[in-house]
Design an enzyme around this catalytic site. Structure first.
Site, mmCIF file in Angstrom:
data_model
loop_
_atom_site.group_PDB
_atom_site.id
_atom_site.type_symbol
_atom_site.label_atom_id
_atom_site.label_comp_id
_atom_site.label_asym_id
_atom_site.label_seq_id
_atom_site.Cartn_x
_atom_site.Cartn_y
_atom_site.Cartn_z
ATOM 1 N N HIS A 98 0.807 -1.223 0.000
ATOM 2 C CA HIS A 98 0.000 0.000 0.000
ATOM 3 C C HIS A 98 0.839 1.271 0.000
ATOM 4 O O HIS A 98 0.298 2.369 -0.204
ATOM 5 C CB HIS A 98 -0.989 -0.002 1.174
ATOM 6 C CG HIS A 98 -2.308 0.617 0.817
ATOM 7 N ND1 HIS A 98 -3.486 0.341 1.488
ATOM 8 C CD2 HIS A 98 -2.651 1.502 -0.146
ATOM 9 C CE1 HIS A 98 -4.477 1.034 0.948
ATOM 10 N NE2 HIS A 98 -3.996 1.746 -0.048
ATOM 11 N N ASP A 225 -7.445 -1.850 -0.535
ATOM 12 C CA ASP A 225 -6.535 -2.864 -0.012
ATOM 13 C C ASP A 225 -7.339 -4.145 0.150
ATOM 14 O O ASP A 225 -8.389 -4.145 0.805
ATOM 15 C CB ASP A 225 -5.989 -2.387 1.339
ATOM 16 C CG ASP A 225 -4.882 -3.267 1.890
ATOM 17 O OD1 ASP A 225 -4.955 -4.501 1.704
ATOM 18 O OD2 ASP A 225 -3.973 -2.733 2.543
ATOM 19 N N ASP A 227 -6.948 -6.495 2.010
ATOM 20 C CA ASP A 227 -7.155 -6.933 3.394
ATOM 21 C C ASP A 227 -8.353 -6.237 4.037
ATOM 22 O O ASP A 227 -8.726 -6.539 5.167
ATOM 23 C CB ASP A 227 -5.885 -6.802 4.242
ATOM 24 C CG ASP A 227 -5.497 -5.375 4.616
ATOM 25 O OD1 ASP A 227 -6.367 -4.493 4.669
ATOM 26 O OD2 ASP A 227 -4.299 -5.147 4.873
ATOM 27 N N GLU A 270 -1.935 -4.896 -2.283
ATOM 28 C CA GLU A 270 -1.636 -5.913 -1.257
ATOM 29 C C GLU A 270 -2.066 -7.332 -1.640
ATOM 30 O O GLU A 270 -2.263 -8.181 -0.776
ATOM 31 C CB GLU A 270 -2.229 -5.525 0.111
ATOM 32 C CG GLU A 270 -1.655 -4.237 0.706
ATOM 33 C CD GLU A 270 -0.261 -4.382 1.335
ATOM 34 O OE1 GLU A 270 0.294 -5.492 1.335
ATOM 35 O OE2 GLU A 270 0.262 -3.344 1.811
#
Length: 298
Positions: A98, A225, A227, A270
């Site tokens: 990121h 992202d 995640d 990511e």
């Protein structure tokens, strides 16, 4: 004429786990170009920014990992993003960790008077050298973009800050460091944690976020992202946090952004195929891009 420029940024310098540099390749392998050709008049894959295999270095003064290298490489990305916008193309950046957002936003923000940012992420990425537990710059790009951090990073692109704190909406946060919490309160950054998503529902969260940014911005960058999603749906990420946004909720969010027409640039970051299960996370990223760019079931 709808034109898309895909820019790969295979950089893993912002953290310590190898493999995220293969993210752009994994996303291409998952069929990003073929899928988005259905949604744009022109799709140009610009290839990858040359990052190379530099040795890890820790800045002795700030304790930041790969400070000079990240400043240098994100400058290259900023130039490519700038060129894409000059060419009237929508810039889509594939990461990489990121920290690449430092470069993406440096390339984007110069084209807008009041850029907005949707930060779709489990983390705030609002650390500085003083607050970071690790010195990993992938936990700092949003702070850098509002002008907080090392001058080598805040001045990428030759100017700063890139975005005002009040023009940011973080969606999906569930892991914030103490310094980040303080910074969010001090600067009045709008955050929808998983508590709000559970309580209000994703429809309400996105309606509010879109309305909030539509009123005050002339363009909106989406920094997603993987995640931000629950690790069950996106296992191939370096810093997974359980209890995240579901696959279905994420599609809904992207579809609502498509309908709103406010997104003017985007990055998906990511994706780490080394930690993944049969390229599942890259495939999820591509599916979400489809929704973001207006793919319809019927």
């Amino acid at each position: 004429m709808k034109k898309l420029a895909i820019i790969g940024m295979p950089m893993d310098l912002g953290q310590m786990r190898r493999g995220v540099d293969m993210g752009p390749s994994a996303i291409r392998y998952a069929g990003v170009t073929e899928r988005l050709k259905e949604l744009f008049d022109e799709v140009h894959d610009k290839g990858d920014i040359a990052v190379g295999r530099p040795e890890v270095e820790v800045d002795p003064v700030s304790n930041l990992r790969n400070l000079n290298l990240i400043a240098e490489k994100t400058e290259l990305l900023a130039n490519e993003v700038d060129k894409a916008i000059e060419d009237k193309a929508f810039p889509l950046v594939l990461g990489g960790d990121h920290s690449i957002a430092i470069g993406t936003l440096a390339g984007v923000a110069k084209h807008y008077k009041n850029l907005g940012v949707i930060w779709y992420d489990a983390h705030g990425d609002l650390n500085t050298a003083e607050t970071s537990p690790t010195g990993n710059i992938h936990g700092m790009p949003l702070a850098v973009s509002i002008g907080l951090g090392h001058p080598l990073l805040t001045n990428v692109g030759g100017y700063g800050p890139k975005v005002k704190a009040e023009n940011i909406v973080i969606i999906g946060a569930r892991s914030l460091d103490d310094g980040e919490r303080e910074l969010i309160k001090k600067h009045g950054i709008k955050v929808y944690t998983m508590h709000e998503i559970d309580r209000l529902g994703m429809t309400k969260v996105m309606e509010e976020a879109i309305e909030y940014l539509s009123e005050k911005t002339d363009g909106v960058h989406l920094s997603l992202d993987l995640d931000g999603l629950d690790p069950h749906d996106a296992p191939g990420v370096g810093t997974p946090v359980i209890g995240g946004i579901s696959y279905r909720e994420s599609h809904l969010a992207m579809e609502m952004l498509a309908e709103s027409g406010i997104i003017t640039s985007a990055e998906f970051v990511e994706v780490n195929p080394i930690l993944d299960d049969k390229n599942k996370t890259a495939s999820v990223a591509v599916a979400l891009m489809g929704s973001l760019f207006g793919e319809k079931l019927l």
